[in-house]
Design a protein around this motif. Sequence first.
Motif, PDB file in Angstrom:
ATOM      1  N   GLN A   1       0.896  -1.400  -0.085  1.00 46.23           N
ATOM      2  CA  GLN A   1       0.215  -0.230   0.066  1.00 46.23           C
ATOM      3  C   GLN A   1       1.056   1.189   0.171  1.00 46.23           C
ATOM      4  N   LEU A   2       0.573   2.625  -0.403  1.00 44.15           N
ATOM      5  CA  LEU A   2       1.474   3.040  -0.893  1.00 44.15           C
ATOM      6  C   LEU A   2       0.912   4.229   0.096  1.00 44.15           C
ATOM      7  N   LYS A   3       2.075   5.261   0.408  1.00 41.12           N
ATOM      8  CA  LYS A   3       1.946   6.194   1.877  1.00 41.12           C
ATOM      9  C   LYS A   3       2.747   7.709   0.888  1.00 41.12           C
ATOM     10  N   ILE A   4       1.736   8.509   1.163  1.00 38.19           N
ATOM     11  CA  ILE A   4       2.040   9.612   0.767  1.00 38.19           C
ATOM     12  C   ILE A   4       1.567  10.664   1.421  1.00 38.19           C
ATOM     13  N   LEU A   5       2.393  11.572   1.844  1.00 42.55           N
ATOM     14  CA  LEU A   5       2.441  13.024   2.102  1.00 42.55           C
ATOM     15  C   LEU A   5       2.773  14.388   1.249  1.00 42.55           C
TER      16      LEU A   5
ATOM     17  N   LYS B   1      -8.172  10.044  -4.659  1.00 44.66           N
ATOM     18  CA  LYS B   1      -9.023  10.239  -5.679  1.00 44.66           C
ATOM     19  C   LYS B   1      -8.270   8.521  -7.281  1.00 44.66           C
ATOM     20  N   GLN B   2      -7.292   9.018  -7.585  1.00 39.54           N
ATOM     21  CA  GLN B   2      -6.192   8.858  -8.338  1.00 39.54           C
ATOM     22  C   GLN B   2      -5.654   7.148  -7.949  1.00 39.54           C
ATOM     23  N   LEU B   3      -5.541   7.157  -6.819  1.00 39.79           N
ATOM     24  CA  LEU B   3      -4.613   5.591  -6.469  1.00 39.79           C
ATOM     25  C   LEU B   3      -5.444   5.103  -4.887  1.00 39.79           C
ATOM     26  N   PRO B   4      -6.922   4.709  -5.131  1.00 42.54           N
ATOM     27  CA  PRO B   4      -7.690   4.488  -4.434  1.00 42.54           C
ATOM     28  C   PRO B   4      -7.179   3.615  -3.065  1.00 42.54           C
ATOM     29  N   LYS B   5      -6.037   3.071  -3.203  1.00 41.47           N
ATOM     30  CA  LYS B   5      -5.859   1.940  -2.167  1.00 41.47           C
ATOM     31  C   LYS B   5      -4.598   2.889  -1.664  1.00 41.47           C
ATOM     32  N   ALA B   6      -4.384   3.674  -2.009  1.00 35.56           N
ATOM     33  CA  ALA B   6      -2.957   4.661  -1.145  1.00 35.56           C
ATOM     34  C   ALA B   6      -3.078   5.500  -0.049  1.00 35.56           C
ATOM     35  N   GLN B   7      -2.392   5.128   1.197  1.00 33.29           N
ATOM     36  CA  GLN B   7      -2.825   6.213   2.280  1.00 33.29           C
ATOM     37  C   GLN B   7      -2.452   7.311   2.683  1.00 33.29           C
ATOM     38  N   VAL B   8      -3.323   8.664   1.952  1.00 37.73           N
ATOM     39  CA  VAL B   8      -2.894   9.372   1.548  1.00 37.73           C
ATOM     40  C   VAL B   8      -2.789  10.604   3.629  1.00 37.73           C
TER      41      VAL B   8
END
Length: 291
Positions: free
Chosen positions: A117-121, A136-143
């Motif tokens: 799972q991608l994690k984005i800050l 929205k574009q990467l729905p599995k990401a944790q933002v």
Amino acid sequence: MILKEIHYIYHNELDAIYGSDEVDSFFYWLIEHYFQCNRLTLALEPQFALTKTEEQPLFEALSRLKNQEPIQHIIGETEFFGLPFKVNQHTLIPRPETEELVQWIIKCHSERSEESQLKILDIGTGTGCIAISLAKQLPKAQVFALDVSEEALKIAQQNAEINQVNVSFLKANILNKDESLSVLGDASKFDIIVSNPPYVRELEKQDMKKNVLDYEPDLALFVEDNNPLVFYEVITQLAVDKLKPNGQLFFEINQYLGAEMQQMVKAYPFEHIELRQDMFGNNRMLKAELQ
Ligand SMILES: C[S@@+](CC[C@H](N)C(=O)[O-])C[C@H]1O[C@@H](n2cnc3c(N)ncnc32)[C@H](O)[C@@H]1O
């Protein structure tokens, strides 16, 4: 009054400030917003008439446009990456150049095709436009998205709800290392850190238009002439601690400071440093990967 007549009054009063094409686009944007009708309505129904109450918001908008207030503030919203975003005087109006940065991040991610799972800050989130579009574009990401402004974070939270995405919003002053590390807590490291921080030097104010200078927040825009990379340097240092190995750092940058930006990032353990131009041919984005 007939809508066509109001259209004529708009051109009469505003063409000298904005030019005819821009006045048309304002007018169509407003009638779409207030009456859900468009330029075709004007063409097909030349006698389309408004009551006094109906025409009032168009005349209010006209006087605000005469004062060069941004149309997005008058309407209270804009579009970014095909999504609706509320804006107000506490948030920067999202720019098309920033859409290109989001596009680049999505493209890089699709090329990497990570399993986990991608994690984005997103640092300095404003309306939340970068964080929310990525969610929205990467729905599995944790933002996660951070800003120092309580008012901006309120708008960003509303935008996340409007766009039905889950983003964790954090309040911190990124220039205070202890404060930002403490709100980020012991959370595991990020795959992507992105930021469009304030980057306009005071000396550039003379080239800026009244609609930006008078209505958009100084907090979102300006840095001191003698330390224009202050945000980038602090965020790059934070990224060294908070990115996973091979994690990616993305910046929107000041078009005049591309070389200085590359130089600054090179002083840290990053590789594959890449500068990219926007649709206007200006150096506008930078990507780097932690070693
Ligand atoms: C250029 S705007 C970018 C807004 C949004 N990300 C965008 O791309 O449209 C910079 C943002 O950084 C925030 N900011 C300014 N100083 C900050 C600080 N010391 N710590 C955290 N955020 C800050 C501002 O409130 C503003 O929302």
